[in-house]
Design a protein around this motif. Structure first.
Motif, PDB file in Angstrom:
ATOM      1  N   LYS A 136      62.718  22.798 -40.152  1.00 32.59           N
ATOM      2  CA  LYS A 136      63.821  21.999 -40.693  1.00 32.59           C
ATOM      3  C   LYS A 136      63.432  21.377 -42.031  1.00 32.59           C
ATOM      4  CE  LYS A 136      66.563  17.842 -39.803  1.00 32.59           C
ATOM      5  NZ  LYS A 136      66.800  16.682 -38.883  1.00 32.59           N
ATOM      6  N   TYR A 137      62.254  20.752 -42.068  1.00 35.44           N
ATOM      7  CA  TYR A 137      61.820  20.123 -43.304  1.00 35.44           C
ATOM      8  C   TYR A 137      61.528  21.162 -44.384  1.00 35.44           C
ATOM      9  CZ  TYR A 137      61.377  15.506 -41.107  1.00 35.44           C
ATOM     10  OH  TYR A 137      61.635  14.309 -40.500  1.00 35.44           O
ATOM     11  N   LEU A 182      52.591  17.180 -37.737  1.00 34.01           N
ATOM     12  CA  LEU A 182      53.841  17.888 -37.459  1.00 34.01           C
ATOM     13  C   LEU A 182      53.598  18.986 -36.424  1.00 34.01           C
ATOM     14  CD1 LEU A 182      55.348  18.208 -41.062  1.00 34.01           C
ATOM     15  CD2 LEU A 182      55.957  16.583 -39.282  1.00 34.01           C
ATOM     16  N   LEU A 235      60.763  21.084 -36.205  1.00 35.52           N
ATOM     17  CA  LEU A 235      60.856  20.098 -37.284  1.00 35.52           C
ATOM     18  C   LEU A 235      60.201  20.626 -38.553  1.00 35.52           C
ATOM     19  CD1 LEU A 235      61.911  17.244 -37.805  1.00 35.52           C
ATOM     20  CD2 LEU A 235      59.627  16.373 -37.224  1.00 35.52           C
ATOM     21  N   GLN A 236      59.104  21.370 -38.395  1.00 37.98           N
ATOM     22  CA  GLN A 236      58.464  21.986 -39.558  1.00 37.98           C
ATOM     23  C   GLN A 236      59.452  22.870 -40.304  1.00 37.98           C
ATOM     24  OE1 GLN A 236      54.912  24.144 -38.601  1.00 37.98           O
ATOM     25  NE2 GLN A 236      53.868  22.381 -37.683  1.00 37.98           N
ATOM     26  N   LEU A 264      55.305  10.860 -36.675  1.00 40.10           N
ATOM     27  CA  LEU A 264      54.983  12.108 -37.372  1.00 40.10           C
ATOM     28  C   LEU A 264      53.715  12.017 -38.210  1.00 40.10           C
ATOM     29  CD1 LEU A 264      58.552  13.197 -38.580  1.00 40.10           C
ATOM     30  CD2 LEU A 264      57.332  13.828 -36.474  1.00 40.10           C
ATOM     31  N   GLY A 268      60.564  16.111 -45.937  1.00 43.45           N
ATOM     32  CA  GLY A 268      61.575  15.542 -45.044  1.00 43.45           C
ATOM     33  C   GLY A 268      61.820  14.078 -45.312  1.00 43.45           C
ATOM     34  N   GLN A 291      65.467  12.368 -46.552  1.00 43.79           N
ATOM     35  CA  GLN A 291      66.181  11.290 -45.854  1.00 43.79           C
ATOM     36  C   GLN A 291      66.553  10.171 -46.814  1.00 43.79           C
ATOM     37  OE1 GLN A 291      64.301  10.108 -42.047  1.00 43.79           O
ATOM     38  NE2 GLN A 291      63.248  12.093 -42.078  1.00 43.79           N
ATOM     39  N   ASN A 312      59.856   7.317 -38.833  1.00 40.76           N
ATOM     40  CA  ASN A 312      59.140   8.578 -38.575  1.00 40.76           C
ATOM     41  C   ASN A 312      57.674   8.334 -38.226  1.00 40.76           C
ATOM     42  OD1 ASN A 312      61.061  11.002 -39.479  1.00 40.76           O
ATOM     43  ND2 ASN A 312      61.363   9.314 -40.910  1.00 40.76           N
ATOM     44  N   ASP A 372      55.615  19.610 -33.995  1.00 43.18           N
ATOM     45  CA  ASP A 372      56.914  20.177 -33.638  1.00 43.18           C
ATOM     46  C   ASP A 372      57.287  21.255 -34.659  1.00 43.18           C
ATOM     47  OD1 ASP A 372      59.551  20.778 -33.091  1.00 43.18           O
ATOM     48  OD2 ASP A 372      60.147  18.700 -32.751  1.00 43.18           O
TER      49      ASP A 372
END
Length: 1093
Positions: free
Chosen positions: A595-596, A587, A592-593, A35, A662, A666, A32, A589
């Motif tokens: 999602k996390y 971040l 993605l913000q 990011l 996030g 993972q 990542n 995106d």
């Protein structure tokens, strides 16, 4: 044993590699990499920026101070004195009026106040932590000052004009907090208006005794107090003297130096101090205790007393203030003027001022005392009774202020105080002070007035200064600190006084930098350089105490420091090498913000593990809560309204929090979810990050998670960053509490390690991972690993002391004690089932003999230090030791002391005619009321008198003892010799852990139980003050000194009383007083006396 040790090391390492996920988390960060960015902390630039920001903040307050001081001097100069002014002519808000109205027996209700007191409405203001009114000022007048006196009414009249200046200052700088004018008459006018925080007993607040006023009203002092203890000093007079000396000591600050001596035919110090010592809290405590032991005997010898005092002041081989020099003599009277002494030591320059105090009621000629004061630039005071003590032991400051006033603009310099507790509830503050001078002249061509009008002060909350320091970019173990010229900390993460102003705001907060940290030579050098106003940088190896105060770690730290210009402060930055760099999420995106962010929702916890978020100030509108579940709920609700890029939010904190959400998810996906924790007897696995995330897997394990949700405040997190390898943390136990309850498999041992990243040659540690071991299961596993079996299913092989096979910790547990102890000396695991509930206790409480042997053989080193910020409840009678005698009453189940009044007459006093004639000074109506008030005051401790009587804690010193690994690293065998029996033991450090593996024979005889090491915190008097003053810590006084001016007019030097007392009337009134005194077990007074100034 070495074979067992290797098996233990391999088992621990294997579990952590499989379940900890250190390597996998490194890979996740690298995967990542797009990011986040790696930012650098540049120490020199950081401290210079913060120092500049603090300087700018304080400079704005300085400008406001100057406007106020100039305006006050002009208002007073233009004011026309009114001899016939009346109370009804003055309209003001009396800050204590509301409290007095609530008390039907209060002063104003009882006699009916004539003053026009305003009734105001207030609004809550979080900045002041109080309800305030921005349209008015408030006035506080000490209890022992008569509000209706001509002096006070004129003071109220001209200071009213300050209201508009206060308001204009706030308009120009909305961040201003309390703006205060403390008058030399005792009147305090402050803005904005707020009701006075009146205690439930006697309110003894007098602005002239506050640290900021004392510092602003005079230059530093070298003071010698000499007390006449000749036989003519009657019982009550001696008690008055003792109390007067204690009150005099309270007018001194840490910039002053003092010594106290008693004299009759000879002079001798009352304490162990043989020279001037700094007037800090602990030294003054020694003096106050020592003066209580003074006994009257012999004949009066002024010459002995004054020669001793002058010799003290002439001693140039010691640290001292080197500014105002003065002698304060307390006596009941005498005929000798000791002119030869003054001619020898003080004339013609008269560099030492002499203040004389005639104590008690008597018919002696006071002319010699007046002469001593008047011919030595001092002042003569009379203390006939209790009520005169406070006022007459502080008015000498007016005399010391004369050179300042005469110096004019040169003396108009802003000074910043030490840290102290604000009386109005603001918390810890520093105050900028500026003296206000009387600019009037008695007439054309007359001499310039030399009276100080008072001191102007503006508060700055420490929290406002802290906001200017880096937040969270320094890592868990990096911090900013600041010290003053005394070496006392202004900012420091360990500045946490436990006694608030609700218990005793009379004591300043004076924590030395070397007491805030563990002292060593390198830190002494850094402290000296900072006090001298230098810049510097130094990398040192030093000891640090863990946050839970159970452990000591030896670590590397980088110290960088610079002076804060225009102040007496110096700023420092401390960084571990691994905090040179930090992650900053990027971040951009938004998908993605989102999602996390979903991994923060409780609906994801069952599959992804429970998430705790650090309770940080992510957004201005985020409601704080001590309950993390509620805080997370508030956070989620706010995030549904705003984005992480919102201007009302801290974008750095929010982006890092969401990124770490996030990243840790993972880790669940790649490692934890597919593993069976029960296979290795694990209760949980976890990860915590710099970004503020703590993820616990599985979700149910969060129910038993007791660590704080703020990683930077978690002991396991901070220690893992500072230590290589695996850090074990057993559950914390107190020897005074019952043992652990091993039920439902909830008791666990944390094992954690830092995740170190190397990105482009830059090394940092952004996270800590770990496991939680099932205590009972691992205790069984420990026995197998320390046995001759290769695995748990293999049959046990019986061995005895006389057989040829090797004994082990499993089969021979009746003969062998096998334990794992951590680096703090706490039990982690044992092969003895009955010791499992003692896991987490200091090992000396489990096996005192063995722990002592480990210490004596250098496996452990002891570190002792003192906590000067502790709060202690009163000791029960049996533990008073050498403390002053006291009467104790039981309230509920708690013992609470009620000290005997130092002015309480004894039976011997009643039978003594001299006592009746001298004690009759408590006469006249005014003195009767004084007696009523101060009788209660002397029986109540300061916490009762000035704060909430329900909170009886007071500041105290606690001695702390920690143990840490010594110099022995290899395997070691030793025999404990106990006379007619011995005990063999083997000990070995486990590599890559903080554990010591010990195998020992069980004790065979009781003689081996001698000696026990203590680890728990204990009450202490601190280091021996008599020894400490022989090697005082380095300090510097203020840069300015105003102790002399050639134009000073010393003709106003006090005068004696002109009222000749009538014995019959005085005895009658004394009887009335004694009959009026409240019962001693419950000294409560509700009447506030009217006093004329």
């Amino acid at each position: 044993m070495q074979h067992w040790a290797r098996r233990l090391e391999q088992e621990i390492d294997g579990v952590m590699r499989i379940f900890g996920g250190v390597q996998q988390l490194r890979e996740i960060y690298k995967d990542n990499r797009n990011l986040f960015e790696v930012q650098e902390n540049e120490p020199q630039k950081l401290v210079e920026k913060v120092a500049g920001d603090i300087e700018s903040l304080l400079d704005r307050k300085v400008q406001a101070l100057k406007r106020l001081a100039d305006a006050a001097e002009n208002f007073q100069k233009a004011h026309r004195w009114q001899d016939n002014i009346k109370e009804e002519d003055i309209v003001y808000y009396d800050a204590k009026a509301d409290a007095e109205l609530d008390d039907p027996e209060s002063e104003d209700v009882e006699r009916g106040s004539k003053a026009s007191t305003l009734r105001l409405d207030f609004v809550e203001d979080s900045n002041f932590k109080n309800k305030v009114n921005y349209s008015y000022t408030a006035v506080q007048i000490p209890t022992d000052i008569y509000k209706g006196s001509t002096v006070i009414l004129n003071e109220l009249n001209w200071t009213e004009a300050l209201e508009n200046v206060f308001i204009e200052n706030r308009r120009q700088d909305p961040t201003l907090l309390w703006q205060v004018f403390g008058s030399a008459t005792g009147v305090t006018r402050y803005y904005p208006a707020t009701p006075w925080r009146a205690p439930k007993k006697i309110d003894l607040y007098d602005v002239r005794r506050r640290p900021w006023y004392i510092q602003g009203a005079s230059s530093p002092k070298d003071m010698v107090i000499i007390v006449d203890v000749s036989g003519s000093v009657s019982g009550l007079t001696l008690k008055l003297m003792k109390t007067s000396v204690c009150e005099m000591l309270d007018t001194l600050s840490d910039d002053d130096y003092v010594n106290v001596a008693s004299f009759n035919e000879k002079a001798q110090p009352v304490s162990c101090f043989t020279h001037l010592v700094q007037a800090n809290v602990r030294n003054k405590k020694v003096f106050k205790e020592a003066v209580q032991g003074m006994v009257a005997k012999g004949t009066t010898g002024y010459k002995a007393g004054f020669e001793y005092a002058f010799d003290q002041l002439q001693n140039s081989n010691i640290t001292r203030a080197n500014c105002n020099k003065m002698i304060m003599m307390f006596t009941d009277g005498g005929e000798d003027r000791v002119q030869d002494v003054f001619e020898k030591y003080n004339w013609p320059n008269r560099t030492v001022r002499v203040f004389t105090f005639s104590v008690g009621q008597h018919n002696y000629d006071v002319t010699p005392l007046q002469w001593m004061a008047c011919t030595n630039k001092g002042y003569y005071f009379e203390i006939p009774s209790i009520g005169a003590i406070r006022i007459n032991t502080q008015e000498y400051l007016d005399v010391l202020g004369r050179p300042m006033v005469l110096a004019g603009k040169e003396a108009k310099q802003v000074q910043w105080t030490n840290v102290y507790e604000d009386a109005l509830g603001l918390g810890l503050v520093v105050t900028g002070t500026l003296p206000v001078f009387n600019l009037t002249q008695d007439g054309p061509g007359e001499k310039k007035n030399q009276l100080i009008l008072g001191v102007m002060g503006i508060d700055v909350a420490l929290n406002d200064i802290k906001r200017l320091t880096p937040n969270y970019t320094l890592g868990a173990n990096g911090y900013v600190f600041a010290i003053d010229l005394n070496g006392y900390v202004l900012l420091h993460p360990n500045l946490k006084p436990q006694v608030s102003q609700t218990t005793n705001f009379r004591e300043p907060v004076t924590l030395d930098f070397l007491d805030a940290e563990l002292e060593d030579e390198n830190k002494e050098e850094i402290r000296r350089s900072m006090i001298d106003g230098n810049k510097g940088h130094k990398q040192i190896r030093t000891l640090v105490k863990s946050l839970d105060e159970r452990y000591i770690d030896e670590v590397m730290r980088n110290y960088t420091w610079v002076p804060i210009r225009s102040t007496n402060y110096s700023l420092g930055l401390v960084l571990p090498p691994y905090s040179t760099f930090y992650l900053q999420a990027n971040l951009s995106d938004q998908i993605l913000q989102v999602k996390y962010f979903e991994f923060l929702l409780p609906s994801s916890f069952e599959s992804e593990g429970h998430v705790f978020i650090a309770p940080r100030e992510y957004c201005k509108e985020l409601n704080a809560s001590d309950n993390n579940t509620e805080f997370l709920k508030n956070f989620i609700e706010l995030m549904e309204k705003v984005t992480p890029d919102s201007k009302q939010c801290n974008n750095f904190l929010l982006h890092n929090l969401i990124l770490d959400t996030g990243i840790t998810q993972q880790l669940v996906e790649r490692v934890w979810r597919d593993q069976d924790l029960n296979t290795y007897s694990l209760l949980a696995v976890f990860a915590a990050t710099d970004g503020g995330i703590t993820r616990i897997f599985p979700n149910k394990a969060a129910e038993d998670w007791t660590e704080t949700p703020e990683p930077f405040s978690a002991s396991f997190y901070r220690r893992s960053l500072d230590n290589h390898g695996y850090v074990f943390k057993p559950p914390q136990q107190d020897a005074r509490l019952r043992p652990l309850e091993l039920e439902n498999d909830t008791v666990g041992i944390l094992v954690s390690t830092a995740v170190e990243l190397s990105l482009g040659g830059r090394t940092l540690r952004p996270a800590v991972v770990g496991v939680k071991l099932d205590l009972e299961a691992w205790a069984e596993k420990f026995k197998v690993l320390a046995s001759n079996r290769t695995h748990q299913d293999q049959p046990q092989k019986q061995c005895g002391p006389n057989s040829h096979c090797e004994m082990d910790c499993e089969v021979n547990n009746e003969d062998l004690l096998c334990v794992l102890i951590d680096d703090g000396g706490f039990l982690v695991l044992s092969n003895q089932n009955h010791q499992w509930d003692q896991v987490g206790r200091f090992f000396s409480e489990v096996d005192a003999n063995l722990m002592l042997a480990l210490y004596n053989n250098s496996f452990y080193t002891r570190k002792e230090s003192y906590d000067y910020q502790a709060a202690c409840a009163p000791l029960p009678p049996g533990n008073l030791g050498a403390a002053p005698r006291g009467v104790f009453v039981v309230q509920g189940q708690q013992w609470e002391p009620m000290p005997l009044s130092p002015l309480q007459p004894t039976i011997a006093d009643f039978l003594n005619l001299a006592w009746w004639t001298s004690a009759a000074a408590w006469s006249l109506f005014q003195q009767l009321l004084y007696g009523l008030i101060y009788h209660s005051w002397f029986q109540a401790d300061p916490a009762e008198a000035e704060g909430n009587p329900e909170v009886r804690e007071s500041s105290c010193v606690m001695k702390q003892t920690q143990y840490y690994f010594g110099s022995v690293n290899a395997s070691y065998n030793a025999i404990i010799d106990c006379g007619n029996c011995s005990r063999l033991f083997h000990a070995q450090r486990l590599t890559s852990t903080n554990l010591l593996f010990v195998v020992a024979e069980k004790p065979l005889c009781s003689q081996c139980e001698a000696g026990r090491l203590l680890q728990k915190e204990t009450h202490s008097d601190g280091p021996e003050q008599c020894e400490l003053v022989q090697r005082p810590r380095y300090r510097r006084g203020p840069h300015i000194c105003f102790d002399y001016n050639a134009t000073e007019d010393t003709s106003d030097c006090g005068r004696g009383a002109s009222f000749p007392p009538s014995l019959g009337v005085l005895v009658s009134l004394q009887l009335l007083l004694l009959l009026s005194l409240p019962p001693r077990p419950q000294p409560q007074v509700h009447a506030h006396p009217s006093r004329r100034l």
